[in-house]
Design a protein around this motif. Sequence first.
Motif, PDB file in Angstrom:
ATOM      1  N   THR B  32       0.990  -1.125  -0.124  1.00 52.69           N
ATOM      2  CA  THR B  32      -0.074   0.021  -0.080  1.00 52.69           C
ATOM      3  C   THR B  32       0.899   1.286  -0.041  1.00 52.69           C
ATOM      4  O   THR B  32       1.812   1.313   0.791  1.00 52.69           O
ATOM      5  CB  THR B  32      -0.934  -0.203   1.235  1.00 52.69           C
ATOM      6  OG1 THR B  32      -1.806  -1.235   1.152  1.00 52.69           O
ATOM      7  CG2 THR B  32      -1.946   1.263   1.139  1.00 52.69           C
ATOM      8  N   PHE B  34       0.449   5.641  -0.467  1.00 56.45           N
ATOM      9  CA  PHE B  34      -0.365   6.849  -0.352  1.00 56.45           C
ATOM     10  C   PHE B  34       0.320   7.815  -1.034  1.00 56.45           C
ATOM     11  O   PHE B  34       1.174   8.318  -1.024  1.00 56.45           O
ATOM     12  CB  PHE B  34      -0.612   7.222   1.342  1.00 56.45           C
ATOM     13  CG  PHE B  34      -1.116   5.992   2.134  1.00 56.45           C
ATOM     14  CD1 PHE B  34      -0.136   5.259   2.827  1.00 56.45           C
ATOM     15  CD2 PHE B  34      -2.244   5.528   1.936  1.00 56.45           C
ATOM     16  CE1 PHE B  34      -0.375   4.300   3.668  1.00 56.45           C
ATOM     17  CE2 PHE B  34      -2.714   4.532   3.078  1.00 56.45           C
ATOM     18  CZ  PHE B  34      -1.607   3.848   3.514  1.00 56.45           C
ATOM     19  N   TYR B  36      -0.255  12.163  -1.496  1.00 52.92           N
ATOM     20  CA  TYR B  36      -0.900  13.336  -0.810  1.00 52.92           C
ATOM     21  C   TYR B  36      -0.405  14.576  -1.686  1.00 52.92           C
ATOM     22  O   TYR B  36       0.214  14.484  -2.613  1.00 52.92           O
ATOM     23  CB  TYR B  36      -0.384  13.433   0.545  1.00 52.92           C
ATOM     24  CG  TYR B  36      -0.238  12.471   1.632  1.00 52.92           C
ATOM     25  CD1 TYR B  36       0.310  11.295   1.796  1.00 52.92           C
ATOM     26  CD2 TYR B  36      -1.490  12.813   2.599  1.00 52.92           C
ATOM     27  CE1 TYR B  36       0.006  10.555   2.626  1.00 52.92           C
ATOM     28  CE2 TYR B  36      -1.746  11.969   3.451  1.00 52.92           C
ATOM     29  CZ  TYR B  36      -1.047  10.768   3.680  1.00 52.92           C
ATOM     30  OH  TYR B  36      -1.289   9.856   4.822  1.00 52.92           O
ATOM     31  N   LEU B  46      -4.836  14.034   1.866  1.00 51.08           N
ATOM     32  CA  LEU B  46      -4.701  12.726   1.049  1.00 51.08           C
ATOM     33  C   LEU B  46      -5.552  12.591  -0.169  1.00 51.08           C
ATOM     34  O   LEU B  46      -6.773  13.127  -0.161  1.00 51.08           O
ATOM     35  CB  LEU B  46      -5.234  11.504   2.196  1.00 51.08           C
ATOM     36  CG  LEU B  46      -5.321  10.123   1.473  1.00 51.08           C
ATOM     37  CD1 LEU B  46      -3.864   9.513   1.121  1.00 51.08           C
ATOM     38  CD2 LEU B  46      -6.109   9.089   2.622  1.00 51.08           C
ATOM     39  N   THR B  49      -5.375   6.133  -1.956  1.00 52.58           N
ATOM     40  CA  THR B  49      -4.690   4.848  -1.513  1.00 52.58           C
ATOM     41  C   THR B  49      -4.441   4.091  -2.583  1.00 52.58           C
ATOM     42  O   THR B  49      -5.187   3.505  -3.212  1.00 52.58           O
ATOM     43  CB  THR B  49      -5.410   4.316  -0.313  1.00 52.58           C
ATOM     44  OG1 THR B  49      -5.480   5.332   0.559  1.00 52.58           O
ATOM     45  CG2 THR B  49      -4.506   3.111   0.164  1.00 52.58           C
ATOM     46  N   ILE B  93       3.069  14.359  -2.698  1.00 54.03           N
ATOM     47  CA  ILE B  93       4.137  13.572  -1.912  1.00 54.03           C
ATOM     48  C   ILE B  93       3.430  12.079  -1.753  1.00 54.03           C
ATOM     49  O   ILE B  93       2.156  11.805  -1.671  1.00 54.03           O
ATOM     50  CB  ILE B  93       4.089  14.141  -0.407  1.00 54.03           C
ATOM     51  CG1 ILE B  93       4.515  15.671  -0.654  1.00 54.03           C
ATOM     52  CG2 ILE B  93       5.556  13.548   0.442  1.00 54.03           C
ATOM     53  CD1 ILE B  93       4.427  16.256   0.717  1.00 54.03           C
ATOM     54  N   ARG B  97       4.195   2.625   3.796  1.00 51.58           N
ATOM     55  CA  ARG B  97       4.265   1.997   5.117  1.00 51.58           C
ATOM     56  C   ARG B  97       5.012   0.992   5.185  1.00 51.58           C
ATOM     57  O   ARG B  97       4.850  -0.199   4.234  1.00 51.58           O
ATOM     58  CB  ARG B  97       2.844   1.490   5.911  1.00 51.58           C
ATOM     59  CG  ARG B  97       3.143   0.736   7.182  1.00 51.58           C
ATOM     60  CD  ARG B  97       1.538   0.490   7.702  1.00 51.58           C
ATOM     61  NE  ARG B  97       1.615  -0.448   8.718  1.00 51.58           N
ATOM     62  CZ  ARG B  97       1.699  -1.588   9.007  1.00 51.58           C
ATOM     63  NH1 ARG B  97       1.528  -2.258   7.948  1.00 51.58           N
ATOM     64  NH2 ARG B  97       1.769  -1.972   9.932  1.00 51.58           N
ATOM     65  N   GLU B 102       7.515  -0.585  13.727  1.00 47.74           N
ATOM     66  CA  GLU B 102       6.520   0.174  14.311  1.00 47.74           C
ATOM     67  C   GLU B 102       5.431   0.942  13.761  1.00 47.74           C
ATOM     68  O   GLU B 102       5.131   2.361  14.052  1.00 47.74           O
ATOM     69  CB  GLU B 102       6.978   1.197  15.557  1.00 47.74           C
ATOM     70  CG  GLU B 102       7.861   0.384  16.390  1.00 47.74           C
ATOM     71  CD  GLU B 102       8.259   1.199  17.561  1.00 47.74           C
ATOM     72  OE1 GLU B 102       9.016   0.741  18.725  1.00 47.74           O
ATOM     73  OE2 GLU B 102       8.318   2.445  17.636  1.00 47.74           O
ATOM     74  N   GLU B 103       5.078   0.499  12.684  1.00 49.44           N
ATOM     75  CA  GLU B 103       3.937   1.037  11.779  1.00 49.44           C
ATOM     76  C   GLU B 103       4.548   2.599  11.031  1.00 49.44           C
ATOM     77  O   GLU B 103       3.939   3.625  10.965  1.00 49.44           O
ATOM     78  CB  GLU B 103       2.640   1.401  12.613  1.00 49.44           C
ATOM     79  CG  GLU B 103       2.066   0.265  13.305  1.00 49.44           C
ATOM     80  CD  GLU B 103       0.576   0.377  13.343  1.00 49.44           C
ATOM     81  OE1 GLU B 103       0.248  -0.032  14.429  1.00 49.44           O
ATOM     82  OE2 GLU B 103       0.100   0.777  12.204  1.00 49.44           O
ATOM     83  N   GLY B 104       5.931   2.657  11.017  1.00 49.25           N
ATOM     84  CA  GLY B 104       6.243   3.712  10.413  1.00 49.25           C
ATOM     85  C   GLY B 104       5.763   4.000   8.977  1.00 49.25           C
ATOM     86  O   GLY B 104       5.896   3.235   8.069  1.00 49.25           O
ATOM     87  N   TYR B 105       5.574   5.390   8.891  1.00 53.82           N
ATOM     88  CA  TYR B 105       5.140   5.642   7.347  1.00 53.82           C
ATOM     89  C   TYR B 105       5.891   6.561   6.977  1.00 53.82           C
ATOM     90  O   TYR B 105       6.442   7.511   7.377  1.00 53.82           O
ATOM     91  CB  TYR B 105       3.791   6.410   7.296  1.00 53.82           C
ATOM     92  CG  TYR B 105       2.477   5.629   7.671  1.00 53.82           C
ATOM     93  CD1 TYR B 105       2.300   5.203   9.026  1.00 53.82           C
ATOM     94  CD2 TYR B 105       1.728   5.438   6.627  1.00 53.82           C
ATOM     95  CE1 TYR B 105       1.261   4.255   9.105  1.00 53.82           C
ATOM     96  CE2 TYR B 105       0.578   4.638   6.908  1.00 53.82           C
ATOM     97  CZ  TYR B 105       0.358   4.005   8.308  1.00 53.82           C
ATOM     98  OH  TYR B 105      -0.814   3.171   8.459  1.00 53.82           O
ATOM     99  N   THR B 106       6.847   6.116   5.710  1.00 54.97           N
ATOM    100  CA  THR B 106       7.985   6.760   5.173  1.00 54.97           C
ATOM    101  C   THR B 106       7.318   7.513   3.971  1.00 54.97           C
ATOM    102  O   THR B 106       6.619   7.012   3.191  1.00 54.97           O
ATOM    103  CB  THR B 106       9.186   5.841   4.805  1.00 54.97           C
ATOM    104  OG1 THR B 106       9.313   5.076   6.018  1.00 54.97           O
ATOM    105  CG2 THR B 106      10.311   6.698   4.191  1.00 54.97           C
ATOM    106  N   PHE B 107       8.014   8.835   3.761  1.00 53.51           N
ATOM    107  CA  PHE B 107       7.472   9.824   2.790  1.00 53.51           C
ATOM    108  C   PHE B 107       8.501   9.993   1.625  1.00 53.51           C
ATOM    109  O   PHE B 107       9.682   9.967   2.049  1.00 53.51           O
ATOM    110  CB  PHE B 107       7.075  11.118   3.481  1.00 53.51           C
ATOM    111  CG  PHE B 107       5.812  11.183   4.026  1.00 53.51           C
ATOM    112  CD1 PHE B 107       5.576  10.790   5.416  1.00 53.51           C
ATOM    113  CD2 PHE B 107       4.496  11.391   3.471  1.00 53.51           C
ATOM    114  CE1 PHE B 107       4.240  10.459   5.937  1.00 53.51           C
ATOM    115  CE2 PHE B 107       3.417  11.460   4.005  1.00 53.51           C
ATOM    116  CZ  PHE B 107       2.979  10.804   5.329  1.00 53.51           C
ATOM    117  N   GLY B 108       8.082  10.161   0.681  1.00 51.83           N
ATOM    118  CA  GLY B 108       9.224  10.710  -0.484  1.00 51.83           C
ATOM    119  C   GLY B 108       9.343  11.791  -0.040  1.00 51.83           C
ATOM    120  O   GLY B 108       8.900  12.578   0.759  1.00 51.83           O
ATOM    121  N   GLY B 110       8.992  14.177  -2.359  1.00 51.58           N
ATOM    122  CA  GLY B 110       8.002  15.309  -3.019  1.00 51.58           C
ATOM    123  C   GLY B 110       8.342  15.707  -4.194  1.00 51.58           C
ATOM    124  O   GLY B 110       9.437  15.691  -4.689  1.00 51.58           O
TER     125      GLY B 110
END
Lengths: 112, 116
Positions: B32, B34, B36, B46, B49, B93, B97, B102-108, B110
């Motif tokens: 998955t 996401f 934004y 958002l 997904t 962006i 996940r 610990e459920e970290g969501y990593t972002f690009g 942008g």
Amino acid sequence: QQQVKQSPQSLIVQKGGISIINCAYENTAFDYFPWYQQFPGKGPALLIAIRPDVSEKKEGRFTISFNKSAKQFSLHIMDSQPGDSATYFCAAKGQAGTALIFGKGTTLSVSS
Amino acid sequence: GAVVSQHPSRVICKSGTSVKIECRSLDFQATTMFWYRQFPKQSLMLMATSNEGSKATYEQGVEKDKFLINHASLTLSTLTVTSAHPEDSSFYICSAREPLGEEGYTFGSGTRLTVV
């Protein structure tokens, strides 16, 4: 309806001071509360996160305080430095695999 | 830690043309992702997904025919802005996940899209 309310919108702190940013939420199904730091033109970077079964979490100069009954959580930045000047977002997540919902952000300026 | 690579970082296109933005998870598989959108001095909103091997789920108000999302592999999702107009100019962006941890969501990092 805004699901995560963040305040203040902007904050000016003297170097060495404490920066405090607050967030409140309504949805009791939220189970993960991260804070992100974003510099201009960059994507957000995870600072620190907490789950609702913990009231406080500290990593270096960054601390999250969590009040489950009040549905509030806050970020404290100790010994604030000019390099901390950025926009900070709180966020929350509900069901597993769902996207983060962000607060509106706080622009922090640390004066030297 | 988990790394999400997003390209291009900046793109300028003419009104009416299409632009593709890529989002790759470099060291983990992301079923998955996401997408934004962020306007200046505003929060991340958002858009959709993206699920590997299936159709994306769009948020209310986001035109699925305008913002085409393809998640053809476990490490790549693309967002194509079709027939772009100046009002589509924004900071896009992606996020993924990491399945472990610990459920970290990593972002690009942008993509700044400017439509002229």
